[in-house]
Scaffold this motif. Sequence first.
Motif, PDB file in Angstrom:
ATOM      1  N   GLY A  39      -5.209  32.042  10.806  1.00 13.99           N
ATOM      2  CA  GLY A  39      -4.289  32.700  11.720  1.00 13.99           C
ATOM      3  C   GLY A  39      -3.765  31.831  12.831  1.00 13.99           C
ATOM      4  N   VAL A  40      -4.164  30.550  12.883  1.00 16.67           N
ATOM      5  CA  VAL A  40      -3.715  29.702  13.979  1.00 16.67           C
ATOM      6  C   VAL A  40      -2.293  29.201  13.763  1.00 16.67           C
ATOM      7  N   GLY A  41      -1.786  29.269  12.506  1.00 16.33           N
ATOM      8  CA  GLY A  41      -0.415  28.864  12.228  1.00 16.33           C
ATOM      9  C   GLY A  41      -0.290  27.574  11.454  1.00 16.33           C
ATOM     10  N   LYS A  42      -1.295  27.242  10.657  1.00 17.11           N
ATOM     11  CA  LYS A  42      -1.278  25.963   9.919  1.00 17.11           C
ATOM     12  C   LYS A  42      -0.134  25.931   8.902  1.00 17.11           C
ATOM     13  N   THR A  43       0.042  27.007   8.151  1.00 16.48           N
ATOM     14  CA  THR A  43       1.085  27.031   7.112  1.00 16.48           C
ATOM     15  C   THR A  43       2.459  26.920   7.737  1.00 16.48           C
ATOM     16  N   THR A  44       2.698  27.643   8.818  1.00 18.30           N
ATOM     17  CA  THR A  44       3.988  27.601   9.505  1.00 18.30           C
ATOM     18  C   THR A  44       4.320  26.180   9.933  1.00 18.30           C
ATOM     19  N   VAL A  45       3.346  25.491  10.492  1.00 14.07           N
ATOM     20  CA  VAL A  45       3.576  24.120  10.950  1.00 14.07           C
ATOM     21  C   VAL A  45       3.778  23.187   9.763  1.00 14.07           C
ATOM     22  N   ALA A  46       3.010  23.364   8.690  1.00 17.14           N
ATOM     23  CA  ALA A  46       3.162  22.514   7.505  1.00 17.14           C
ATOM     24  C   ALA A  46       4.563  22.641   6.921  1.00 17.14           C
ATOM     25  N   VAL A  47       5.070  23.865   6.842  1.00 18.09           N
ATOM     26  CA  VAL A  47       6.428  24.085   6.329  1.00 18.09           C
ATOM     27  C   VAL A  47       7.450  23.398   7.231  1.00 18.09           C
ATOM     28  N   ALA A  48       7.254  23.498   8.543  1.00 14.17           N
ATOM     29  CA  ALA A  48       8.179  22.859   9.482  1.00 14.17           C
ATOM     30  C   ALA A  48       8.159  21.344   9.324  1.00 14.17           C
ATOM     31  N   VAL A  49       6.982  20.764   9.138  1.00 15.37           N
ATOM     32  CA  VAL A  49       6.869  19.314   8.947  1.00 15.37           C
ATOM     33  C   VAL A  49       7.602  18.899   7.678  1.00 15.37           C
ATOM     34  N   ALA A  50       7.415  19.656   6.615  1.00 12.79           N
ATOM     35  CA  ALA A  50       8.080  19.337   5.352  1.00 12.79           C
ATOM     36  C   ALA A  50       9.599  19.385   5.491  1.00 12.79           C
ATOM     37  N   HIS A  51      10.107  20.335   6.247  1.00 21.32           N
ATOM     38  CA  HIS A  51      11.550  20.409   6.476  1.00 21.32           C
ATOM     39  C   HIS A  51      12.037  19.207   7.280  1.00 21.32           C
ATOM     40  N   VAL A  52      11.254  18.778   8.260  1.00 21.33           N
ATOM     41  CA  VAL A  52      11.632  17.616   9.055  1.00 21.33           C
ATOM     42  C   VAL A  52      11.729  16.370   8.179  1.00 21.33           C
ATOM     43  N   LEU A  53      10.796  16.238   7.215  1.00 23.52           N
ATOM     44  CA  LEU A  53      10.737  15.037   6.376  1.00 23.52           C
ATOM     45  C   LEU A  53      11.525  15.165   5.077  1.00 23.52           C
ATOM     46  N   LYS A  54      12.163  16.288   4.881  1.00 27.05           N
ATOM     47  CA  LYS A  54      12.824  16.545   3.593  1.00 27.05           C
ATOM     48  C   LYS A  54      13.852  15.467   3.252  1.00 27.05           C
ATOM     49  N   GLU A  55      14.665  15.098   4.218  1.00 28.55           N
ATOM     50  CA  GLU A  55      15.685  14.079   3.942  1.00 28.55           C
ATOM     51  C   GLU A  55      15.050  12.730   3.662  1.00 28.55           C
ATOM     52  N   ALA A  56      13.955  12.427   4.375  1.00 29.50           N
ATOM     53  CA  ALA A  56      13.287  11.151   4.158  1.00 29.50           C
ATOM     54  C   ALA A  56      12.769  11.026   2.735  1.00 29.50           C
ATOM     55  N   PHE A  57      12.490  12.160   2.109  1.00 30.95           N
ATOM     56  CA  PHE A  57      12.012  12.159   0.722  1.00 30.95           C
ATOM     57  C   PHE A  57      13.109  12.565  -0.252  1.00 30.95           C
TER      58      PHE A  57
END
Length: 952
Positions: free
Chosen positions: A164-182
Amino acid sequence: MNGGSDLTNGRRTFGPFILTANERLLTRHGVPIELGARALDLLIVLTSKPNQVLGKRELLARVWPDVTVEEGSLRFHMAGLRKALGDGQDGARYITTLAGQGYCFVAPVHDEGAKVASPLLTTGAQHANLPVRLSRMIGRDRDVETIAAELTQSRFVTILGPGGVGKTTVAVAVAHVLKEAFGGATVFVDLAMLTDANLVATALSSMLGQPVQSQDATSALVSFLGPQRILLVLDTCEHLLDTVASLAAAILDGAPGVHILATSREAIRIEDERVYRMDALACPPDDSELTAETLQHYPATRLFIERATASGAKLDLDDESASLVAAICRKLDGLALAIELAARRIESHGLQQTASLLNESLTRLWLGSRTAPPRHKTLQATLDWSYGLLSEVERSVLCRLAVFVGNFTLDAALDVATSAEIDRASVFNAIDSLVAKSVLAVRPTGAMTRYRLLDTTRAYALDIPLDRAEKAAISRRHAGYYRRWLQQTEEEWRSLTTGAERQPYFAGLNNARLALEWCFGEDGDVPGGIALAAAATPVFLAMSLLPECQRWSQRAIQALDATSGGGLEEMQLQAHLGLSLMYTSGHGEAPRAALERAVWIAAANGDRLSEARLLGPLFFYHFRCGDIRMCMQHARRSVDIAETLGEPGASALSFTLMGICLTVTGEVGAGLEKLDRAIADAPATVDGWSIHFGFDAYRWNRLAHIMALSLGGRTKAMREAVDGAFRDAIAKDHPMSLATTINSTAALLLVGAVEAAESHLNWFVSRAELNSLQPYLDLGRAFRAELAIGRGDLNYGVTELTTQLGRLDAARFRLFTVRLRCALARGLLQSCRAGEALAVIDETLRQIETSGQRSFLPEAMRIKGNILLSEQQDFAEGERCLNAALELSRSQGSGVWELRAATDLAGHWATQHRLGDARHLLRPVVLSFADEEEMPDLKAARELLVSLENRP
């Protein structure tokens, strides 16, 4: 190109472009593109490492190797390069910027001089299956930025944290930030849907669109990923740790272009893993000054407000409701899921009712978002998921740790959780595992590591059914541990002066409170409660928690019987009951009886040292009552005991008590001698003057010194002592410090230092109000009335002082009433109410005779003389009183009283034309103050002397 010798000179193609590095030529569809030299250098460097982030420093070093340039030049040439490539036009993407990291060439590159340089999973491929990123994520921007940077550098990052601390939400946000890099090649895998560990590789292969044609799905998967540049997001790994660890290690070893971002409540624990522990959202402190505007500065409350508003609630926040929102978020430990679930209830229940419902287990069943994964549908589901991952031993230890409130130490956990069924080593391993699985939070506090169950987890564990006998055994071990802890740390509590120093101890004190409630409750342990209360009451007193000190000492004394009474524990309880009653309720029979009972127990048990120490608070009781004759009896008894013991602390205490008595009875010189003897006999350091049963002999010695110095007219030394005592009082912040400041106030008023006295008095009254010390509050108001009389506000001063003297008499708090009655008589005389003034001063003289407070006798006689001389009432008796005041002050060594009496008598003689006698009387007295600070009495005396000497 500058520094170009280290760059690949092959022919590279990307999109419609061909770059021939050795010819420094870029063409589009065969047509040359005009490009500046630095921009072309940048393109050569970027295409030499496609799909890799190149930092700004690396680019500057390779393109401008021999010169120092600003980052602005890099941005300028990068903008020119993007424009020449048409980057961003018609969906074409070539160069992406990663904030705080650098630049990455993301288009597929074919290098004729290299085997493979481009990803096989291109932008827009079917594998870009990321969940939608939240349009607004609160309080996690820094987490996302940090994790993205770590993932770029290390290839494998696990986001760790409780449910419930928000790990999945943050992981999804990180993936979106790096999406173009990949290049868009990102794959999200929700492992929570899997219960069979053998299907992990198969599920990932399916996500990648790869058929599984053999039993060894892992090898086929690694083989497929080998040439790829791709970001894998493995969400919710905690229930499949061994399998995920093996698979991640194989992928990292066999597919150098693959990066993995995992979320878990426990670390994966492989060599290349970097763990990012995600904390809960920050909440406002428990602060009475909290405002509605302040809520916007904390992510937890900001999230609550936003989610409540989005759910249809109309939040009209004022400062009161702001405190309620902050309390809700603190109660939920800043967990994003719990906050969101609670915020959804505001529209139907309102703030107040929602806050009340948080204490009920049914709140764990509140429904969340329809699109949330099953484990996040309710808080209960999240907690069930965590509990299901635990072994039987871990579950048992979790239930035992739920007895703690707030944080606790490892020693406490081991003592409470260890039993015949689970040995100490097993408990230690279970605690280690609970921490690893994010069930038990770790809170470093200085050099000490502390542990804590989040409130939601603790409430869940407390609801797990336990055998009645087992619950009682856990609570008994908990109470026993904190009894021993209080006994071991009692001396430390006395030395704590600031909130920061006390903070690490508060959690232990809260646990002691909880243990006391259990001991004296149903199915509790009353004998254990008596022992615990005996250990806790000295700490409550040291922390100025007087109502609690009184409550638990009374409760424990009531529980004593013939077998448990009359011992060390009752002695402690009676002493602290007497002290707490004295501070909060005054000087009735109850505190006196309790203190005398404590002294009797010590004597009956032959405990001479405790008897000597207990005479301090009993002395203090009679001193506050103004009964100096009884104080003298206790001081002599203390001296007798100290002589037989030969213990430095007892000796210092006895001479301090005797020095106080002598000073108050008017033997100022002898009193100072005893006080100095106490210091000489005392332990080497101030800390060695230990506070026993609430009596601080060192500070009482200082107070008596201040009293003696002020009476002696030694203003310089007195002011220095007052300044030091006041600083110490503020730092100590203890009921005893109130005595310090009121004595300082009295001394300052005596020498006319009105502004300093008023400052001390303001602090005194504020602390008395804060600690609900009514007798001290009445005393503070009485001194304010004396201050008003000194400033000429006679109507208020006389009326208020009369009222407060009545209250002090009713509370038997008579230590200062002789002095205050003298001030009242002065006020009445100045108000032309000489008859009333005479009645008050005669009553004061009777009180002096009864109580033995002879140090104020010269002043009372002086005031009576002035009353009798006023309006020509009785010159002969008035002059006799002034002469008596003068002789008494000289015999006592009271310089201030001598100065006042000599000034008044010289003034009277001047009116009788006895100028020579007046000059002869006043001159040596004034000269004796030559080295002291100016004070109003001395100024008046000097002005009179000048007038006398200028008259023929």
